[in-house]
Design an enzyme around this catalytic site. Sequence first.
Site, short mmCIF file in Angstrom:
data_model
loop_
_atom_site.label_atom_id
_atom_site.label_comp_id
_atom_site.label_asym_id
_atom_site.label_seq_id
_atom_site.Cartn_x
_atom_site.Cartn_y
_atom_site.Cartn_z
N ASP A 140 50.11 73.46 64.51
CA ASP A 140 50.05 72.81 63.20
C ASP A 140 48.62 73.06 62.72
O ASP A 140 47.98 74.01 63.20
CB ASP A 140 50.39 71.31 63.30
CG ASP A 140 50.66 70.67 61.94
OD1 ASP A 140 51.75 70.82 61.40
OD2 ASP A 140 49.73 70.01 61.40
N LYS A 153 55.47 64.76 67.62
CA LYS A 153 54.24 65.33 67.03
C LYS A 153 53.07 64.84 67.87
O LYS A 153 53.14 63.78 68.49
CB LYS A 153 54.04 64.84 65.60
CG LYS A 153 53.06 65.68 64.80
CD LYS A 153 53.74 66.86 64.16
CE LYS A 153 52.78 67.82 63.50
NZ LYS A 153 53.51 68.84 62.72
#
Length: 466
Positions: free
Chosen positions: A179, A139
């Site tokens: 995201d 991430k």
Amino acid sequence: MSVVTTSQPGIKTPGNYINDVMTLVKTKNPAEPEFHQAVQEVMESLRLVLDRHPEYISARILERITEPERVFMFRVPWFDDQGNIQINRGFRIQMNSAIGPYKGGLRFHPSVNLGILKFLAFEQVFKNSLTTLPMGGGKGGSDFDPKGKSDNEVMRFCQSFMTELCRHIGPDTDVPAGDIGVGGREIGFMFGQYKRIRNEFTGVLTGKGLNWGGSLIRPEATGYGCVYFAAEMLKSRKDSLDGKLCLVSGSGNVSQYTVEKLLDLGAKPLTFSDSDGAVYDPDGITREKLAWVMELKNAKRGRIREYTDQFKKAIFMPTDLKLGYNPLWNVKADCAFPSATQNEINAKDATNLINNGVTVVAEGANMPSTLEATKLFLEAKVLYGPAKAANAGGVATSGLEMSQNSARLSWTREEVDDRLHKIMIAIHKTCFETAETYGTPGNLVNGANIGGFLKVANAMLDQGLV
Ligand code: NDP
Ligand code: 2IT
């Protein structure tokens, strides 16, 4: 095949081991409450595993799985439209590559910090494992706020961000995606800069545009997948989404396609929100109203409160942190789809949902429920689909985009949607059956955590001490 390790003094029982690991994680990662929360939830489930698998203790799998393989943190300088210098901070966490290249989104939001990205990267490891596809977990992101910035400012930021990130990623190494705050526009700018610097046209990012390597259904996938997962949960009680009143939070990518699929399956979505507040439409959000919201949020980049100017029977409930609860979760309904951000449902919200008769919670957002809220849902026997299972359709379809890129072809909309649907059915089955196998039938939190963990842990054992 497993590697023999020395026995570790001081580790006596699985319970002790988990407590020791939790203490270690908190000590080594101070001031990262979201990371502690995500690890705590997984560790509670793994108590059920270690009795049967002492080899994970002797190989110190839990210390290893909570320690990122690699973390990058870097300066991102850029010029705003006034010619002023702006400095943001960029990150990429390469958490675990036991079952495939690092894979996971990039978040651009002012709240982004190391702890939030570590929690997201940690969750991603288990989520990606559940998809059945060969993807490790990662991430990244930045504290850059795209809100209120011009397209040129966003482009200059994305180019500066990728100028550093491009050294660390690649189609067989680490494949970022979107995201919060990162959609098609940002992926496009970052892809362009990667290609320019590396002189390679590869599948280094997912969520790409359809004309340059993207997959059909990727924009829809997280929302669609979450609704498919909710339908599977209901099926286990011989029920369906038809006619169900549904609460949806957020109004971005995940929320919009959650509402679309709910409409396809005959449910009645009632709400949207953003950080300013929530709109509640007692008549239900129809396809026409959804199209209007998509134009508002995606093209005009407007605020959801404008919905009440357009549709007069809807009401706007402003965010008021002093209340201690979110009025959105106090609207009477059957199902809840939290799709905005972490910890958006606290214990009071969970109590309100349960008291109002909600029997399904399917998490589109990552870790939207606090530990206390999760406990309340499980105690109340709510059909509770935890994020790492319920929202895995997004990254699963990213995996399908990677497959298409490798094969240099594109599947039809129907083919991708069919694969996504089958993956969500398979994830539900894994969670459901694993929960039973480990003695907690119906507890999909345990099912998801254990189901996701086993594949990664066994791959780590196979690959030695790395
Ligand atoms: P978007 O940026 O498209 O939309 C985010 C939405 O959530 C906006 O309405 C935003 O409101 C709201 N929001 C964000 N932060 C906050 C906050 N701190 N408080 C209140 N509202 C907030 O993001 P996505 O739809 O892509 O992501 C939503 C959630 O889904 C995230 O948790 C993400 O991690 C998760 N997710 C996303 C996937 C994907 O494929 N995109 C896959 C799996 C999970 P505002 O405009 O006011 O900020
Ligand atoms: O949280 C997530 O799973 C995502 N933001 C999607 C990640 C991806 O690589 O598609």
